[in-house]
Design a protein around this motif. Structure first.
Motif, short mmCIF file in Angstrom:
data_model
loop_
_atom_site.label_atom_id
_atom_site.label_comp_id
_atom_site.label_asym_id
_atom_site.label_seq_id
_atom_site.Cartn_x
_atom_site.Cartn_y
_atom_site.Cartn_z
N LYS A 10 0.79 -1.42 0.14
CA LYS A 10 0.00 0.06 0.10
C LYS A 10 1.03 1.30 -0.08
CE LYS A 10 -4.02 2.28 2.31
NZ LYS A 10 -4.95 2.25 3.61
N GLY A 11 1.75 1.09 0.84
CA GLY A 11 2.83 2.47 0.72
C GLY A 11 3.36 2.79 -0.75
N LYS A 12 3.77 1.71 -1.46
CA LYS A 12 4.06 2.00 -2.77
C LYS A 12 3.00 2.69 -3.63
CE LYS A 12 6.72 1.71 -6.40
NZ LYS A 12 8.00 2.24 -6.79
N ALA A 13 1.74 2.18 -3.64
CA ALA A 13 0.56 2.59 -4.39
C ALA A 13 0.27 4.03 -3.88
CB ALA A 13 -0.55 1.75 -3.92
N ILE A 14 0.52 4.48 -2.59
CA ILE A 14 0.05 5.57 -2.31
C ILE A 14 1.26 6.61 -2.78
CG2 ILE A 14 -0.05 7.25 -0.26
CD1 ILE A 14 -2.64 5.79 -0.44
N LYS A 15 2.30 6.20 -2.61
CA LYS A 15 3.33 7.23 -3.10
C LYS A 15 3.25 7.57 -4.71
CE LYS A 15 8.35 7.62 -3.50
NZ LYS A 15 9.78 7.27 -2.82
N VAL A 16 2.94 6.38 -5.52
CA VAL A 16 3.04 6.73 -6.90
C VAL A 16 1.83 7.49 -7.23
CG1 VAL A 16 1.95 5.23 -8.94
CG2 VAL A 16 3.84 4.46 -7.45
N GLY A 17 0.69 7.34 -6.65
CA GLY A 17 -0.44 8.24 -6.82
C GLY A 17 -0.36 9.53 -6.21
N MET A 18 -0.01 9.81 -4.98
CA MET A 18 0.19 11.16 -4.72
C MET A 18 1.13 12.13 -5.47
SD MET A 18 -1.69 11.17 -2.08
CE MET A 18 -1.20 12.46 -0.62
N LEU A 19 2.41 11.22 -6.08
CA LEU A 19 3.18 12.21 -6.86
C LEU A 19 2.56 12.22 -8.28
CD1 LEU A 19 6.57 10.43 -5.94
CD2 LEU A 19 5.66 12.64 -5.16
N ALA A 20 1.71 11.40 -8.63
CA ALA A 20 0.99 11.55 -9.95
C ALA A 20 -0.13 12.78 -9.98
CB ALA A 20 0.54 10.24 -10.60
N ALA A 21 -0.75 13.02 -8.82
CA ALA A 21 -1.74 13.99 -8.33
C ALA A 21 -1.38 15.23 -8.72
CB ALA A 21 -2.31 13.77 -7.06
N THR A 22 -2.34 16.22 -9.41
CA THR A 22 -2.01 17.69 -9.79
C THR A 22 -2.85 18.51 -9.19
OG1 THR A 22 -3.52 17.36 -11.76
CG2 THR A 22 -1.30 16.74 -12.22
N GLY A 23 -3.92 18.13 -8.38
CA GLY A 23 -4.76 18.95 -7.63
C GLY A 23 -4.13 19.92 -6.42
N ASP A 24 -4.45 21.06 -6.44
CA ASP A 24 -4.17 22.02 -5.33
C ASP A 24 -4.02 21.40 -3.94
OD1 ASP A 24 -3.92 24.17 -7.05
OD2 ASP A 24 -6.18 24.50 -6.69
N ARG A 25 -5.18 20.65 -3.59
CA ARG A 25 -5.30 19.63 -2.19
C ARG A 25 -5.22 18.18 -2.92
NH1 ARG A 25 -9.12 23.32 1.45
NH2 ARG A 25 -7.57 24.69 1.97
N VAL A 26 -4.69 17.27 -1.97
CA VAL A 26 -4.80 15.66 -2.61
C VAL A 26 -5.27 14.86 -1.17
CG1 VAL A 26 -3.56 13.92 -3.45
CG2 VAL A 26 -2.67 16.29 -3.88
N LEU A 27 -6.15 14.35 -1.60
CA LEU A 27 -6.95 13.37 -0.61
C LEU A 27 -6.31 11.94 -0.87
CD1 LEU A 27 -9.05 12.78 1.73
CD2 LEU A 27 -10.62 12.41 -0.22
N PHE A 28 -5.98 11.14 0.03
CA PHE A 28 -6.05 9.63 -0.36
C PHE A 28 -7.12 8.82 0.49
CE2 PHE A 28 -2.34 9.18 2.85
CZ PHE A 28 -2.84 8.19 3.43
N MET A 29 -7.85 8.10 0.05
CA MET A 29 -8.98 7.47 0.76
C MET A 29 -8.92 5.72 0.24
SD MET A 29 -12.45 8.61 -0.83
CE MET A 29 -13.10 8.02 -2.37
N ASP A 30 -9.30 4.93 1.06
CA ASP A 30 -9.24 3.52 0.74
C ASP A 30 -10.40 3.25 -0.34
OD1 ASP A 30 -6.91 3.20 2.38
OD2 ASP A 30 -8.51 2.62 4.36
N ALA A 31 -10.23 2.21 -0.95
CA ALA A 31 -11.17 1.61 -1.96
C ALA A 31 -12.35 0.98 -1.57
CB ALA A 31 -10.25 0.67 -2.59
#
Length: 250
Positions: free
Chosen positions: A80-101
């Motif tokens: 999960k740590g890898k998936a979050i890192k990849v997603g957070m670095l790919a995100a472009t929004g002013d604010r970035v939320l991660f949430m579970d599936a």
């Protein structure tokens, strides 16, 4: 909620989520149909062996709302740590939320997180331990015991004065997200502790907020004593992994 000019990215890490993801995306589409804004959804399929990525692409392509989307997939499963890192670095929004599936925290609680960032905080983390939190379905006894053990180590060794670091609903400013996740190195489920340790070391301000939380019994993460010890060992590595980290924010 903030003005629509504040763009938002939502990162959803997935491992074999072809059956649960549709419900989460449908709830997300419905929420933002009522609260329109510039929105990006980033799905990260972490070595899924089912059709998670295909389901995600089909649903996002057919969304009624105007949504920018990215579906990232890779193999093998790395954590999960890898998936979050990849997603957070790919995100472009002013604010970035991660949430579970599994949609364990409803998007109605996003307003609380947004309000916190509006007051000057850099990171708002959902907490299952505050007085105002509502627990609809609790975790198993064993998972709760492991969570308390992880929390004890994080508070007393990593110095994180937070009641709950593991809830999968966290909102970051873009700057905090990029600076923190460009530095994380742990792929395991304890990535939250590393990310929040880095937030503290870099000078970003973090605060907890209450959520409504429902544990999904169909969880993708299981704990055994051996896995718990491995996770604790990862936590003890964090200060050494980031030795020399200097404060960016005064």
């Amino acid at each position: 909620m903030p003005e629509p000019s504040t763009s938002l990215s939502i990162v959803i890490p997935c491992y074999n989520e072809a059956t649960r993801l549709p419900r989460t995306l449908e709830a997300t589409f419905a929420f933002f149909a009522k609260h329109p804004r510039q929105l990006e959804i980033v799905i990260v399929s972490d070595g899924s062996k089912d059709h998670t990525a295909t389901v995600a692409r089909e649903m996002l392509a057919n969304a009624n709302a105007v949504i920018t989307s990215k579906v990232i997939e890779y193999t093998p499963n790395q954590g999960k740590g890898k998936a979050i890192k990849v997603g957070m670095l790919a995100a472009t929004g002013d604010r970035v939320l991660f949430m579970d599936a599994d949609y364990s925290v409803p998007l109605e609680d996003l307003a609380r997180a947004e309000a916190v960032l509006d007051t000057g905080f850099d990171i708002a983390i959902g907490s299952r331990a505050t007085e105002s939190t509502t627990i609809v379905q609790s975790q198993s006894f064993l998972r709760e015991r492991f969570a308390k053990m992880f929390g004890f180590v994080q508070r007393n060794y990593l110095g994180l004065r937070l009641q709950d670091t593991q809830c999968g609903f966290k909102l970051f400013t873009k700057k905090a997200s990029q600076e923190i996740f460009s530095r994380t190195s742990l792929d395991s489920v304890i990535f939250d502790g590393e990310a929040l340790w880095l937030a503290k070391a870099l000078g970003f301000k973090t605060v907890e907020f209450p959520v409504e939380w429902t544990h999904d019994l169909d969880t993708r993460i299981s704990y055994t004593p051996a896995k718990a010890l491995a996770v604790i060992f990862d936590m003890f590595k964090v200060p050494m992994l980031h030795r020399g980290t200097k404060k960016l924010v005064k």
